[in-house]
Scaffold this active site. Structure first.
Site, PDB file in Angstrom:
ATOM      1  N   HIS A 461       0.832  -1.208   0.000  1.00 17.42           N
ATOM      2  CA  HIS A 461       0.000   0.000   0.000  1.00 17.42           C
ATOM      3  C   HIS A 461       0.867   1.258   0.000  1.00 17.42           C
ATOM      4  CE1 HIS A 461      -3.637   2.389   1.277  1.00 17.42           C
ATOM      5  NE2 HIS A 461      -2.677   3.176   1.755  1.00 17.42           N
ATOM      6  N   GLU A 462       1.786   1.336   0.940  1.00 18.24           N
ATOM      7  CA  GLU A 462       2.617   2.542   1.036  1.00 18.24           C
ATOM      8  C   GLU A 462       3.529   2.688  -0.176  1.00 18.24           C
ATOM      9  OE1 GLU A 462       1.856   4.752   3.052  1.00 18.24           O
ATOM     10  OE2 GLU A 462       0.552   3.535   4.310  1.00 18.24           O
ATOM     11  N   HIS A 465       1.709   4.470  -2.866  1.00 19.21           N
ATOM     12  CA  HIS A 465       1.833   5.927  -2.711  1.00 19.21           C
ATOM     13  C   HIS A 465       3.185   6.407  -3.241  1.00 19.21           C
ATOM     14  CE1 HIS A 465      -1.795   6.884  -0.556  1.00 19.21           C
ATOM     15  NE2 HIS A 465      -1.510   6.140   0.494  1.00 19.21           N
ATOM     16  N   HIS A 468       3.283   6.795  -6.902  1.00 19.41           N
ATOM     17  CA  HIS A 468       2.553   7.995  -7.309  1.00 19.41           C
ATOM     18  C   HIS A 468       3.476   9.218  -7.260  1.00 19.41           C
ATOM     19  CE1 HIS A 468      -1.711  10.046  -6.976  1.00 19.41           C
ATOM     20  NE2 HIS A 468      -1.119  10.290  -8.115  1.00 19.41           N
TER      21      HIS A 468
END
Length: 671
Positions: A461-462, A465, A468
């Protein structure tokens, strides 16, 4: 100018020289950087030439670089490696920063120049990204109160300053409660615990100088303890301490802070002409209105609660078979759910965990990024702020893309949770700058460090990010990377979690810590089959938190947030054996700052999109379909906030999604 925070950083890729920075450097560096930024703003506001995009908007983009450097370093160490000196500095800096940015947003001459450019926008030859930067800048000034005057303007500044102090106090109180509490275990208390929990408890005891194993309030330690300890009395003691964070009375109690914060947010919204803080906050998000958020959450709530109620009956029967009478309690759920998982899926967390080594999961997250986007990762030997940190250079076709820093282990100096931030964001103006991105997690230390399946999902998940940020390809920093609508920012991170579930990824990287053998096929099949196990519980605890957050901000601020929380949960029919994922006194997403206030729902809003987006891969050529990967980078990962979020998703998928893919993905869709 001998302060290292204010010098040019002649380090590899311009990484902060952490080995030369001392706590004593921060205050003087901030004073200087604030003064420089103030001078830059004054020069823009008082310029003699007519306002243009270049001398106003681009000048604003170029201003404050020294301030960015100082704050990026400070907030990194304040969150991930705090100490009394840094906590004191944070209390000092919060009102300073609030006053500084209130002064900028209240600068009438500056706002007049921005408004002049805005009013003439149709006559200007602006690129689409420049049009977007102009719109966002003008809107942010209006929403910050730039159009206010007199007593209203003064009051807005006071509110912002006070909210900054309250957010800092909330964070530090929570950190203090998490840092100070631990439960010592005697050797007999370790009975029934798997080896990885015992090792983590011993490591935690060493950090606390406790002379033996301890359970702390770190999620990566307390959750497996609640899963495996047969000692109901110890589970109850640990669970009650966990949910009491921020509500223990005394100087670290957050309940009055929450009440004052909500009242000030309501007043702030009213000053700007909004009926509620939720109306104000959601105006700029994809959801737009509180009712749209409520509709989504309630659409998921009903099937989730029905599933949780059915699961609770099964767990209660199991508990009573063990000779424990009375109702299922919150400290019982994880214990009996784990026993049920072993029985129904033949999947034992203790047997599973050796296959999820931290290092191998890092490799897996990198390998997926290599296959999808052509990125390569090379370890960097550079000084960082803590010995636990690691760094990599990220390249593509030999060209530098970014620096990625990982800080993975729990410690008393680190606030709870997991997060990603850019110590330097990607931009091309006023000069090209490559991002420096950091992931911070709170995994239990071990040799080797072993993750739960949920921990591994957090890591992916991190890193979503981080991608991105790293793949951002815009001109202006204000729309770079994760500078997007709050209910869009979780799309890349939650979408990336899906690659952990790809069978070929697990087959390659889920290898046993001792033997190196890949996960057996039957275990792999069981892991994937159990992906939606206990999803009623997980969904209920999350949605309850999101609905309480919305209720706090949609309408008049409650004088007693704890009473309002209880009212919302009662009206929902909250299962007695499940608690909110984040009760109000520890709800840092909402009360440590404005980030997720009235916006905790955004994880689920994004999940509607991520479930649909991964279906796009599956409908094409599979999880690593190159055309879908290229479209994901082109329309979402590289574009930041340079276009409207809805437009970006539609460009990627051809349409906006419905809730069906989410319910299906969580195993909550009607058969």
């Amino acid at each position: 100018m001998t302060n290292p925070l204010l010098q040019d950083w002649n380090t590899p890729f311009g990484i902060a020289p952490f080995d030369h920075i001392a706590d004593e450097d921060f205050a003087s560096a901030l004073d200087t950087a604030l003064r420089q930024h103030r001078d830059e703003i004054d020069a823009i506001a008082t310029a003699k030439q007519p306002a243009s995009f270049a001398n106003t908007l681009e000048a604003l983009e170029a201003a404050g670089k020294s301030l960015d450097k100082v704050l990026s370093v400070f907030f990194t160490v304040a969150g991930a490696d705090s100490n009394p000196a840094r906590e004191a500095l944070q209390r000092q800096f919060s009102p300073q920063m609030a006053a500084h940015f209130s002064e900028i947003s209240g600068n009438k001459a500056l706002f007049a120049r921005i408004s002049q450019v805005w009013e003439n926008k149709d006559a200007l030859d602006l690129t689409p990204e420049q049009q977007r930067v102009l719109m966002l800048t003008h809107r942010s000034f209006v929403r910050a109160g730039a159009a206010l005057s007199g007593d209203e303007e003064t009051r807005m500044k006071e509110i912002k300053a006070r909210l900054a102090v309250l957010g800092t106090d909330f964070t530090q109180n929570l950190l203090a409660d998490e840092r100070d509490w631990f439960m010592a275990l005697e050797e007999g208390d370790l009975e029934g615990l798997p080896e990885f929990v015992i090792n983590s408890a011993r490591n935690a005891g060493e950090e606390k100088n406790a002379g033996g194993p301890v359970i702390t309030l770190s999620r990566s330690l307390i959750v497996p303890f609640l899963q495996f300890s047969p000692r109901r009395d110890l589970r109850e003691k640990a669970f009650k301490a966990w949910v009491a964070r921020g509500a223990n009375g005394g100087k670290t109690d957050n309940r009055s802070i929450a009440a004052e914060t909500l009242a000030l947010r309501q007043e702030r919204a009213n000053l700007l002409g909004y009926a509620s803080f939720a109306d104000y906050k959601l105006e700029t998000e994809m959801a737009k209105t509180p009712q749209a958020v409520r509709d989504l959450l309630l659409a998921v709530w009903e099937p989730a609660r029905a599933q949780a109620d059915a699961d609770a009956k099964i767990l209660t029967d199991m508990m009573q078979t063990d000779g424990v009478n009375g109702p299922l309690a919150p400290w019982d759920w994880r214990y009996y759910s784990e026993k049920r998982r072993v029985a129904e899926h033949d999947l034992d967390e203790a047997a599973l965990k050796p296959y999820f080594q931290l290092d191998r999961m890092i490799e897996a997250s990198f390998a997926c990024a290599t296959r999808l986007f052509g990125l390569a990762f090379k370890p960097l030997d550079v000084p960082l702020y803590h010995p636990d940190c690691r760094a990599w250079e990220v390249t593509r076709n030999g060209a530098h893309v970014a620096v990625f820093i990982g800080d993975y282990f729990a410690r008393g100096s680190k606030r709870s949770g997991a997060w990603c931030s850019a110590m330097r964001a990607q931009a091309k103006f006023p000069s090209v700058q490559a991002p420096v991105v950091i992931n911070v997690c709170n995994f239990a230390k071990g040799d080797p460090a072993l993750l739960s399946y949920d921990d591994a999902r957090t890591l992916f998940h991190e890193f979503g990010h981080a991608l991105h940020q790293m793949l951002s390809n815009v001109t202006y920093e204000s729309v770079s990377g994760t500078s997007v609508a709050r209910d869009f920012v979780e799309l890349p991170s939650q979408l990336y979690e899906h690659w952990l579930e790809v069978p070929e990824v697990l087959s390659e990287f889920a290898t046993h810590a001792e033997t190196g053998a890949p996960m057996p096929q039957d275990m792999l099949d069981k892991v994937l089959a159990a992906a939606t196990y206990d999803m009623g519980f997980q969904t209920v605890e999350y949605v309850a938190s999101a609905l309480v957050d919305l209720a706090f901000h949609d309408g008049a601020a409650p004088q007693d947030p704890m009473a309002r929380q209880a009212e919302v949960l009662e009206a929902l029919g909250m299962p007695a054996a499940i608690t909110m994922r984040h009760a109000t006194p520890q709800f840092a997403h909402v009360f440590a700052g404005d980030g997720y206030s009235s916006g905790y729902y955004s994880y689920m809003w994004s999940e509607v999109m991520d479930a649909d987006a991964f279906e796009a891969f599956e409908e094409a050529g599979g999880a690593f379909d190159p055309a879908r990967a290229a479209a994901l980078e082109e329309h979402i990962l590289s574009t930041g906030g340079s276009r409207d979020a809805g437009e970006l998703y539609t460009a990627f998928r051809g349409r906006l999604p419905g809730v069906e893919a989410l319910l299906k993905g969580r195993g909550l869709a009607a058969e």
